[in-house]
Design an enzyme around this catalytic site. Structure first.
Site, mmCIF file in Angstrom:
data_model
loop_
_atom_site.group_PDB
_atom_site.id
_atom_site.type_symbol
_atom_site.label_atom_id
_atom_site.label_comp_id
_atom_site.label_asym_id
_atom_site.label_seq_id
_atom_site.Cartn_x
_atom_site.Cartn_y
_atom_site.Cartn_z
ATOM 1 N N PHE A 167 30.721 85.240 9.260
ATOM 2 C CA PHE A 167 29.308 85.301 9.696
ATOM 3 C C PHE A 167 28.262 84.678 8.947
ATOM 4 O O PHE A 167 28.387 84.906 7.793
ATOM 5 C CB PHE A 167 28.712 87.102 9.517
ATOM 6 C CG PHE A 167 29.140 87.715 10.640
ATOM 7 C CD1 PHE A 167 28.924 88.008 11.872
ATOM 8 C CD2 PHE A 167 30.191 88.801 10.371
ATOM 9 C CE1 PHE A 167 29.176 88.955 12.881
ATOM 10 C CE2 PHE A 167 30.677 89.649 11.146
ATOM 11 C CZ PHE A 167 30.229 89.444 12.718
ATOM 12 N N ASP A 168 27.408 83.707 9.461
ATOM 13 C CA ASP A 168 26.535 83.435 8.908
ATOM 14 C C ASP A 168 25.450 84.502 8.562
ATOM 15 O O ASP A 168 25.739 85.527 9.277
ATOM 16 C CB ASP A 168 25.796 82.233 9.919
ATOM 17 C CG ASP A 168 24.437 81.743 9.460
ATOM 18 O OD1 ASP A 168 24.553 81.290 8.382
ATOM 19 O OD2 ASP A 168 23.607 81.830 10.222
ATOM 20 N N LEU A 169 24.254 84.281 7.733
ATOM 21 C CA LEU A 169 23.569 85.299 7.639
ATOM 22 C C LEU A 169 22.001 84.945 8.001
ATOM 23 O O LEU A 169 21.723 85.869 8.952
ATOM 24 C CB LEU A 169 23.355 85.367 5.887
ATOM 25 C CG LEU A 169 22.224 86.600 5.388
ATOM 26 C CD1 LEU A 169 22.837 87.865 5.816
ATOM 27 C CD2 LEU A 169 22.181 86.402 3.941
ATOM 28 N N ASP A 170 21.279 84.089 7.916
ATOM 29 C CA ASP A 170 19.959 83.746 8.252
ATOM 30 C C ASP A 170 20.134 83.449 9.745
ATOM 31 O O ASP A 170 20.948 82.385 10.282
ATOM 32 C CB ASP A 170 19.425 82.839 7.457
ATOM 33 C CG ASP A 170 19.268 82.987 6.034
ATOM 34 O OD1 ASP A 170 18.815 84.195 5.602
ATOM 35 O OD2 ASP A 170 18.887 82.266 5.184
#
Length: 212
Positions: free
Chosen positions: A7-10
């Site tokens: 997963f990416d965060l932002d």
């Protein structure tokens, strides 16, 4: 159903717009630059910050590096928590865990900040591993972060998928042999996500695809 989800965060798990744009405006004021409309700074969400200062404000590489240091004066104390978790994210992460799917964070944000954000929002327990960049600028490109996460966790590319909201996530995944799922509710356009295997419009839709 894959075994690992990176997963990416932002823009994927959390909406960091207020904190990031406040920190960018703080840094720009240091150079006498005022920004009236924070939405013009949304392109800063996702890519490496030095690249964005160079691209959108014409900073030299040296000034961009300095600007990131000024940015962090605000972000590390205040902007980091001017953030919110997208609705449905904790439930999705819990469902993945319950079904034996391991969640791995793969963010270009410095890991020291990313871990604090996950802990602040009680998301850290859902992650098998967290990978990010270093404050020194090491491993800031998304492909480098993804590759590092795969190596550290001994993940075969054919057992994982990358989820993110920007073209950097899709391209980084492709460079590492992973398919990508684009999320349209973040800060990237559908056009920049067109190379993803699919694009989803909500966390609920994402959960359904990941568990199918």
């Amino acid at each position: 159903m894959v075994s690992y989800v990176l997963f990416d965060l932002d823009g994927t798990l959390t909406d960091p717009a207020i904190g990031i744009t406040n920190a960018v405006m703080y840094a720009l004021r240091h150079y006498g630059i005022a920004v009236a409309d924070r939405s013009t700074l949304y392109p800063f969400i996702g890519p490496p910050l030095t690249d964005s200062f160079e691209k959108y404000f014409g900073f030299s590489k040296e000034r961009a590096v300095e600007a990131v240091e000024v940015y962090r004066e605000y972000f590390s104390e205040t902007g980091i928590f001017e953030n919110r978790v997208y609705d449905g994210v904790p439930e999705m992460l819990r469902a993945l865990c319950d079904n034996g799917v391991r969640a791995v964070l793969a963010t270009s944000k410095p890991l020291v900040f990313a871990d604090r954000i996950l802990e602040h929002f009680a998301l850290k327990p859902y992650f098998y591993y967290t990978a990010g960049s270093e404050l020194s600028g090491e491993r800031v490109e998304k492909a480098a972060v993804i590759r590092y996460a795969l190596e550290q966790c001994h993940i075969p590319p054919d057992s994982a998928v990358m989820v993110g909201d920007r073209s950097y996530d899709v391209a980084g995944a492709a460079a590492c042999g992973l398919p990508a799922i684009g999320v349209s509710y973040g800060y990237g356009s559908r056009e920049e996500l067109k190379a993803a295997r699919c694009i989803v419009d909500s966390v609920e839709e994402l959960q359904k695809i990941l568990l199918t």
